[in-house]
Design an enzyme around this catalytic site. Structure first.
Site, PDB file in Angstrom:
ATOM      1  N   SER A 172      75.614  27.999  -2.224  1.00 23.57           N
ATOM      2  CA  SER A 172      75.881  28.373  -3.614  1.00 23.57           C
ATOM      3  C   SER A 172      77.355  28.725  -3.860  1.00 23.57           C
ATOM      4  CB  SER A 172      75.022  29.580  -3.987  1.00 23.57           C
ATOM      5  OG  SER A 172      75.378  30.021  -5.271  1.00 23.57           O
ATOM      6  N   THR A 193      67.504  31.182  -9.474  1.00 21.98           N
ATOM      7  CA  THR A 193      67.510  29.738  -9.246  1.00 21.98           C
ATOM      8  C   THR A 193      66.254  29.296  -8.500  1.00 21.98           C
ATOM      9  OG1 THR A 193      68.893  27.867  -8.594  1.00 21.98           O
ATOM     10  CG2 THR A 193      68.948  29.791  -7.137  1.00 21.98           C
ATOM     11  N   LYS A 251      62.607  30.048 -11.332  1.00 16.52           N
ATOM     12  CA  LYS A 251      63.007  30.095 -12.750  1.00 16.52           C
ATOM     13  C   LYS A 251      61.827  30.231 -13.722  1.00 16.52           C
ATOM     14  CE  LYS A 251      67.377  27.632 -12.412  1.00 16.52           C
ATOM     15  NZ  LYS A 251      68.224  26.554 -12.906  1.00 16.52           N
ATOM     16  N   TYR A 267      77.759  18.429  -7.916  1.00 16.66           N
ATOM     17  CA  TYR A 267      79.214  18.682  -7.899  1.00 16.66           C
ATOM     18  C   TYR A 267      79.791  18.621  -6.486  1.00 16.66           C
ATOM     19  CZ  TYR A 267      77.140  23.227  -7.105  1.00 16.66           C
ATOM     20  OH  TYR A 267      76.360  24.256  -6.626  1.00 16.66           O
TER      21      TYR A 267
END
Ligand code: ATR
Length: 259
Positions: free
Chosen positions: A14, A53, A57, A197
């Site tokens: 993370s 997360t 959720k 990403y």
């Protein structure tokens, strides 16, 4: 009691700590929790505000006293603020994705959009696309669930989509040579958003770039949702410039790693 952080199952990779500690002057803890630990943590309420997360959720909603509009609309919560024991849930994945579309001037109104993946991240994205007035939204997934079609069907029958959004983890480090679909059949494509990403340019985004199609990765969405969460945490306003600054520094760091 003034604890801030992220709860989820596996948080090893993370970037949330790095992002949050650049957004505000607080310590942000990564708190990995097994299912049993998760229930204990939520009952104890020993936090000021947290992000949530995978895979909690939805499950977390049963512990909340209030849901803001965004969370009720999406049906999932990624941000919780604890005000003297009263827990309010928000969904900033929604606003983070909306920010990314606006920033890159990707218009959705009256467009046909193909969404790859139907997991947790996909739900907030689908809500945004509906709210922005997409003409048609097609969802492709590996496993067939209610509204989904296969990737093969998407390529064969929906090649007129003008925006493609990848919400799956296919192509994420270390499996950087994987891609959910080929962009070759999509003649009308104007933009591709990949919520991955790491790497900053996935195989899917490379293919878009080679065809001169706008491609955007998930880093900006990640930072924008963190900024919005931080605003709820501290009941404050943070300028959008903070997103650009963190985006530049994290992109440089990730690109260094890729080499
Ligand atoms: P998130 O909350 O990040 O969306 P998730 O709920 O686990 O995470 O959803 C992951 C998505 O990536 C799902 O659409 C999943 O497809 P399945 O529903 O078929 O599992 C997709 N996904 C993950 N790994 C995949 C793989 N190797 N091939 C194809 N799809 C994959």
């Amino acid at each position: 009691m003034k604890r801030y952080g992220l709860i989820g199952e596996h948080l090893g990779h993370s970037y949330s700590k790095v992002i949050h500690e650049q957004l505000a002057d607080y310590t942000y803890d990564l708190i990995p929790l097994s299912n049993e630990e998760f229930h204990h943590f939520m009952s104890a309420k020993e936090f000021a505000a947290i992000n949530v997360t995978i895979p909690y959720k939805c499950e977390v909603m049963e512990y909340l006293d209030r849901l803001d509009e965004s969370a009720a609309h999406v049906g999932a919560v990624n941000t919780i603020v604890n005000q003297e024991g009263v827990l309010t849930g928000y969904n900033t994945d929604y606003s983070g994705f909306l920010y990314t579309l606006n920033k890159h001037q990707i218009t959705i109104k009256d467009k046909k959009v193909l969404v790859l993946g139907y997991g947790g991240a996909s739900r907030a994205i689908l809500a945004v696309l509906k709210d922005l007035g997409a003409k048609e939204i097609v969802v492709a997934n590996r496993t067939q669930k209610d509204i989904t079609i296969t990737y093969q069907e998407a390529m064969e029958c929906h090649a007129d989509a003008s925006v493609i959004i990848n919400t799956t983890s296919v192509g994420m480090f270390p499996n950087v040579d994987a891609t959910p679909i080929s962009l070759a059949p999509f003649a009308d494509l104007t933009a591709v958003v990949d919520i991955i990403y790491n790497p900053t340019t996935t195989k899917l985004l490379k293919e878009a770039k080679d065809r001169n199609i706008l491609g955007v990765n998930g880093l900006e969405m990640l930072i924008a949702q963190a900024k919005d969460a931080c605003q709820f945490f501290l009941d404050t306003k943070i300028a959008d410039e903070a997103i650009d600054q963190i985006l530049d520094s994290l992109t440089a760091e990730l690109n260094k790693k890729d080499k």
